[in-house]
Scaffold this active site. Structure first.
Site, PDB file in Angstrom:
ATOM      1  N   ARG A  88       0.844  -1.198   0.000  1.00 48.07           N
ATOM      2  CA  ARG A  88       0.000   0.000   0.000  1.00 48.07           C
ATOM      3  C   ARG A  88       0.879   1.248   0.000  1.00 48.07           C
ATOM      4  NH1 ARG A  88      -2.812  -2.936   3.944  1.00 48.07           N
ATOM      5  NH2 ARG A  88      -4.818  -3.663   3.204  1.00 48.07           N
ATOM      6  N   ASP A 148     -11.450  -3.919   7.873  1.00 48.93           N
ATOM      7  CA  ASP A 148     -10.559  -4.859   8.559  1.00 48.93           C
ATOM      8  C   ASP A 148     -11.335  -5.687   9.585  1.00 48.93           C
ATOM      9  OD1 ASP A 148      -8.414  -3.875   7.081  1.00 48.93           O
ATOM     10  OD2 ASP A 148      -8.011  -2.283   8.522  1.00 48.93           O
ATOM     11  N   ARG A 151     -13.377  -8.333   7.840  1.00 48.10           N
ATOM     12  CA  ARG A 151     -12.552  -9.499   7.478  1.00 48.10           C
ATOM     13  C   ARG A 151     -12.318 -10.373   8.711  1.00 48.10           C
ATOM     14  NH1 ARG A 151      -8.791  -5.910   3.423  1.00 48.10           N
ATOM     15  NH2 ARG A 151     -10.016  -6.372   1.550  1.00 48.10           N
ATOM     16  N   HIS A 175      -4.203   1.051   8.495  1.00 47.40           N
ATOM     17  CA  HIS A 175      -4.706   0.062   7.541  1.00 47.40           C
ATOM     18  C   HIS A 175      -3.519  -0.526   6.789  1.00 47.40           C
ATOM     19  CE1 HIS A 175      -7.510  -1.895   4.953  1.00 47.40           C
ATOM     20  NE2 HIS A 175      -7.230  -1.174   3.890  1.00 47.40           N
TER      21      HIS A 175
END
Ligand code: APR
Length: 310
Positions: A88, A148, A151, A175
């Site tokens: 990222r 998150d 998940r 994140h």
């Protein structure tokens, strides 16, 4: 009067945000993208789904921001998605330019809106939107923790073969790989996770959660996740538009909470008509606090790169 949401970026995440907003009949939607025709075409296609899906919202697309004027919320998804093997963080500078332009325009045409940032690297991009918009801190929020946690909750429910609706999972921090799934605060209908699973299983789930985005990138090869990210962004938008005051983990600008100052990091917040209406500062164990600090440090590194380019 109907609410209005601008979605910047009519790619996978942005278009799916528009679909979900329309399906829930939350607001009129204006899709904005740099690619000519794409936001217009997707907007018209979605509008024509209305008679079948049964929603009365207007959906339009544009390459400029004039049609976005006076939006209640702007969801910024524009940017470049992660490619396999790309972190990222690699996206940082490329997406900074995109978020900068988008934020300038959004702030110009909708000075009273609430900005939900989705573009990665999330926490740094939220920080960029905060700097550039000059909005008060309650009106800039980043979408990460809801995704998150979703998940985390999915993997827990899968492991135990129970309804996802019964699973509460709290994920804090940035994140990225350093995110902090808080096992101590996660439960299934009030039953602590630690009573339901052995430590090795919990560790595996925590690890899979922290790498949840990368797992999907590996499968897709040409892009990153978009169904769950759009669902998460729209849950946040819904809480704001309906003033539901949901308590959700989101990236918020911290000024001393958790010992973190001047940085966007994922923490539990209350989301209502005024955006972030409260930041919950929960008591963490020393180990949790150390992990959160480590995660904040990795966000800070990126923010410092941006600062040096300002
Ligand atoms: N202004 C508006 N739109 C832009 C700009 C810009 N300056 N630059 C790029 N875009 C558009 C692209 O044309 C594209 O349609 O942003 C869209 C991005 O869409 P996708 O490539 O499909 O990427 P997506 O999967 O939607 O992810 C977008 O969200 O989850 C994050 O990591 C992800 O940062 C990425 C972002």
């Amino acid at each position: 009067m109907r609410k209005k949401v601008t979605v910047v970026g009519a790619g996978n995440v942005g278009a799916n945000c528009a679909v979900r907003i329309a399906d829930k009949e939350l607001a009129d939607v204006v899709l904005v993208d740099v690619v000519e025709g794409v936001p217009q075409g997707k907007g018209l296609d979605l509008l024509q789904s209305g008679p079948v899906q049964g929603y009365d919202v207007n959906i339009t697309g544009a390459n400029d921001y004039a049609p976005t004027a006076n939006s209640d919320i702007a969801i910024i998804t524009a940017g470049f998605p992660r490619k396999p093997g790309m972190s990222r963080d690699d996206l940082l500078l490329a997406n900074f330019e995109v978020v900068k332009t988008a934020t300038e325009q959004v702030a110009k045409y909708s000075p009273e809106c609430i900005i939900i940032v989705v573009t990665n690297p999330l926490d740094a991009m939220a920080q960029a939107a905060y700097w550039i918009s000059k909005f008060p801190k309650n009106r800039v929020v980043g979408m990460a923790g809801v995704l998150d946690s979703a998940r985390f909750r999915t993997f827990i429910a899968q492991e135990l073969n129970v309804s996802v609706e019964n699973v509460t999972g709290v994920v804090m921090g940035g994140h990225g790989d350093t995110m902090v799934p808080l096992v101590r605060l996660s439960n299934v209908s009030g039953i602590p996770l630690t009573e339901l699973m052995d430590q090795a299983t919990i560790d595996a789930i925590v690890n899979r959660t922290a790498n949840g985005g990368a797992e999907i990138v590996k499968y897709l090869k040409t892009g990153s996740a978009y169904y769950a990210p759009s669902a998460a962004a729209v849950e946040m938008a819904e809480s704001i538009l309906k003033d539901k005051k949901k308590v959700l983990p989101c990236a918020a600008y911290l000024e001393g909470e958790y010992g973190i100052n001047g940085l966007f990091v994922g923490v539990p917040v209350k989301l209502g008509a005024n955006g972030i209406e409260k930041i919950y500062e929960i008591k963490l164990t020393d180990e949790e606090q150390a992990k959160l600090q480590k995660s904040a440090d990795s966000v800070k590194e990126l923010v410092e790169v941006l600062q040096s380019k300002q």
